[in-house]
Write an enzyme that holds these catalytic residues in place. Structure first.
Site, PDB file in Angstrom:
ATOM      1  N   CYS B 120       0.809  -1.228   0.000  1.00 63.52           N
ATOM      2  CA  CYS B 120       0.000   0.000   0.000  1.00 63.52           C
ATOM      3  C   CYS B 120       0.838   1.272   0.000  1.00 63.52           C
ATOM      4  O   CYS B 120       0.374   2.329  -0.411  1.00 63.52           O
ATOM      5  CB  CYS B 120      -0.950  -0.026   1.185  1.00 63.52           C
ATOM      6  SG  CYS B 120      -2.063  -1.440   1.119  1.00 63.52           S
ATOM      7  N   HIS B 255      -4.006   6.901   0.917  1.00 62.41           N
ATOM      8  CA  HIS B 255      -4.215   5.504   0.543  1.00 62.41           C
ATOM      9  C   HIS B 255      -5.649   5.120   0.908  1.00 62.41           C
ATOM     10  O   HIS B 255      -6.109   5.356   2.023  1.00 62.41           O
ATOM     11  CB  HIS B 255      -3.215   4.610   1.271  1.00 62.41           C
ATOM     12  CG  HIS B 255      -3.581   3.168   1.205  1.00 62.41           C
ATOM     13  ND1 HIS B 255      -3.876   2.536   0.010  1.00 62.41           N
ATOM     14  CD2 HIS B 255      -3.749   2.232   2.176  1.00 62.41           C
ATOM     15  CE1 HIS B 255      -4.195   1.277   0.256  1.00 62.41           C
ATOM     16  NE2 HIS B 255      -4.130   1.072   1.554  1.00 62.41           N
ATOM     17  N   ASN B 285     -10.033  -1.214  -1.906  1.00 59.55           N
ATOM     18  CA  ASN B 285      -8.659  -0.889  -1.500  1.00 59.55           C
ATOM     19  C   ASN B 285      -7.746  -1.455  -2.593  1.00 59.55           C
ATOM     20  O   ASN B 285      -7.614  -2.669  -2.738  1.00 59.55           O
ATOM     21  CB  ASN B 285      -8.381  -1.536  -0.133  1.00 59.55           C
ATOM     22  CG  ASN B 285      -6.942  -1.371   0.319  1.00 59.55           C
ATOM     23  OD1 ASN B 285      -6.045  -1.113  -0.484  1.00 59.55           O
ATOM     24  ND2 ASN B 285      -6.707  -1.544   1.610  1.00 59.55           N
TER      25      ASN B 285
END
Lengths: 73, 361
Positions: B120, B255, B285
């Site tokens: 991430c 993020h 995500n």
């Protein structure tokens, strides 16, 4: 803040009706107290009471009263 | 924190590509309890995501995004001196997937090409690495590709993820072009903490533990606590170091972990939510790609010739986190494309009924 007001904060967080929670209620018996609710609890405790909850502390909670005891305001 | 300043280097184009297939997350829940579904959607904010089929990997979407920038006239293949691909879902154990992207784009051999295993936090690390190399080499243009196909999973495993954590992930890749501009520049602040490497981990399937489950449950609470405390702190430190204020930025691009995290970080650094781009509701995500995807989702179809000042932060597996602030013209943010490219590498994929790779002679 009174005990009832603290319980109301938790009821609001868990989207329960007013009066659903009592301090001796076991957290295992509350369906809404799931992994997502635990993240919401972290935010609530830090924002409202300045208390940082760790995973170990959360794992140690057995009753609603265990949470209320840390609401020191 | 490691603070770096890249004078005379700019981020000159951003593109992103996603699988064409839209998945309604409720159709993928292990737990069909309506209350769970309602809470999942409310707390994560994820309603839909993109998922690639087994003919495509993250590298295909990375290639599509990088080619989109090339086809839009921002670079010629021979101009690229650096290609860095950030992924947790590479095509091969070795070589780096970046090498296949180099080949597909037709880049020259006068090019530094490698993968970085980051999730991430990939975006902030990728652009920082590329800018550092540009600053210290004769290369003039660099490409960063960042993406994962965690929603897809690996074909020869029946169960893709061990828990509903897998439900969060969407597949997507982005490409970012950096170049020496002779003026301006940007800065980064990066941090890592290996003492918390177990909080998010895929420990099996490599060399230390060759066999085992594809994933193990993460420590959600530790990761959540890390995110809402360390990320705002680093953002504040970055603002102090660069002598800027949150109001100086048009957007805080975070993020896209989940909605609760976005709201908390935004609140803690004082950025109104309307200035925090959100794309996780439609893409999930998307790991390291999520910051550039959120930028492209916000500005990719806006036809304006004006500069925006973006404060970005990526964070996740490692644990690893960072902040990058940069300016970019809206016209250099390209629209999201559905990716149809597939790399036919000539290797065989034959599986038995159990989904295990067939043994070949």
């Amino acid at each position: 803040m009174t005990e009832r007001e603290k319980l109301a904060l938790l009821e609001d967080m868990l989207e329960l009706d007013e009066g659903d929670l009592t301090v001796d209620k076991a957290l295992d018996d509350i369906d809404e107290y799931d992994s997502m609710a635990k993240l919401s609890l972290i935010v609530l405790m830090e924002d409202e009471f300045g208390v940082k909850l760790t995973g170990d502390v959360i794992k140690g909670f057995e009753t609603v009263g265990d949470i209320v005891a840390l609401m020191n305001k | 924190m490691v603070f770096s300043k890249y004078d005379g280097v700019k981020i000159s184009a951003i593109a992103a590509s996603v699988p064409p297939t839209v998945i309604d997350v409720t159709s993928e829940l292990d737990n069909p309890d309506p209350k769970y579904i309602k809470n999942f959607m409310k707390n994560t904010g994820i309603l839909e995501k993109r998922k690639s089929d087994f003919t495509q990997t993250a590298a295909d979407f990375s290639y599509t995004a990088a080619k989109q920038i090339m086809d839009s006239g921002y670079y010629k293949p021979e101009e690229i001196g650096v290609l860095i691909n950030l992924t947790q879902t590479p095509d091969y154990r070795t070589p780096s997937t970046a090498l296949t992207i180099q080949k597909r784009l037709g880049l020259s051999m006068d090019c530094l090409v490698f993968d970085v295993n980051l999730g991430c936090s990939g975006f902030v690390y990728g652009v920082s690495l590329a800018a550092s190399i540009l600053n210290s080499s004769n290369a003039t243009k660099a490409l960063v590709t960042v993406g994962d196909s965690l929603a897809r999973g690996r074909r020869h495993r029946k169960k893709v993820m061990s828990s509903n954590t897998g439900l969060l992930f969407g597949d997507a890749s982005a490409a970012i072009l950096l170049e020496k501009s002779g003026e301006g520049g940007f800065s980064s602040a990066l941090m890592s903490d290996g003492t918390r490497h177990k909080a998010l981990s895929i420990p099996y399937g490599a060399w230390r533990h060759p066999e085992g489950p594809q994933s193990v449950p993460g420590d959600d609470i530790a990761v959540f606590n890390f995110t809402i405390s360390e990320v705002p702190k680093l953002l504040e430190e970055y603002l102090a170091q660069t002598d800027t204020k949150i109001e100086d930025y048009d957007n805080l691009v975070l993020h896209q972990a989940n909605m609760m995290i976005l709201k908390n970080i935004a609140k803690r650094v004082g950025m109104p939510m309307e200035n925090v781009p959100v794309c996780l509701d439609r893409y999930g995500n998307t790991s390291g790609c999520s910051v550039p995807l959120a930028i492209v989702d916000r500005y990719g179809t806006v036809e304006e010739d004006r500069e925006v000042n973006l404060l970005t932060s990526s964070f996740g597996v490692g644990l690893s986190w960072g902040v990058v602030g940069f300016k970019i013209n809206v016209k250099d943010i390209l629209p999201i494309t559905d990716g149809y490219d597939i790399y036919e590498d000539g290797y065989s994929d034959e599986y038995d009924d159990e989904g295990e790779l067939k043994k070949t002679e």
